[in-house]
Design an enzyme around this catalytic site. Sequence first.
Site, short mmCIF file in Angstrom:
data_model
loop_
_atom_site.label_atom_id
_atom_site.label_comp_id
_atom_site.label_asym_id
_atom_site.label_seq_id
_atom_site.Cartn_x
_atom_site.Cartn_y
_atom_site.Cartn_z
CG ASN A 1 -0.22 0.16 2.50
OD1 ASN A 1 0.98 0.02 2.58
ND2 ASN A 1 -0.94 0.45 3.55
CG ASP B 1 -1.32 -1.91 6.20
OD1 ASP B 1 -0.66 -1.89 5.15
OD2 ASP B 1 -0.91 -2.42 7.25
#
Length: 103
Positions: free
Chosen positions: A19, A61
């Site tokens: 991410n 995330d």
Amino acid sequence: MDARTYDPELNLIYWGTGNPNPVFADRAQSSNLYTASIVALNADTGKLAWYHQPSPHDTHDWDNVETPVLFDGVFGGQPRKLLAQAARNGIFSVLDRTNGKSL
């Protein structure tokens, strides 16, 4: 961790990406292209062949750093070259590994 695998027949490297960072992703209004994705790269040139981004604009995330699994199978009655990945976002992706089409 090594989230990549190689297909010698297609000469592609499949890589799961992380991410962008949830703090920064919150501020960006884009999909943060190629993050939290599966990318296919030509092993000789490094050129992008295709990508699949199941978590655009990832703010939680939910990266895709699990190793993609390659296998040959039948989908819709047709033999296919497949890629599967179970990612942290809870999405189990099954893709045609020749073109990245989500199945």
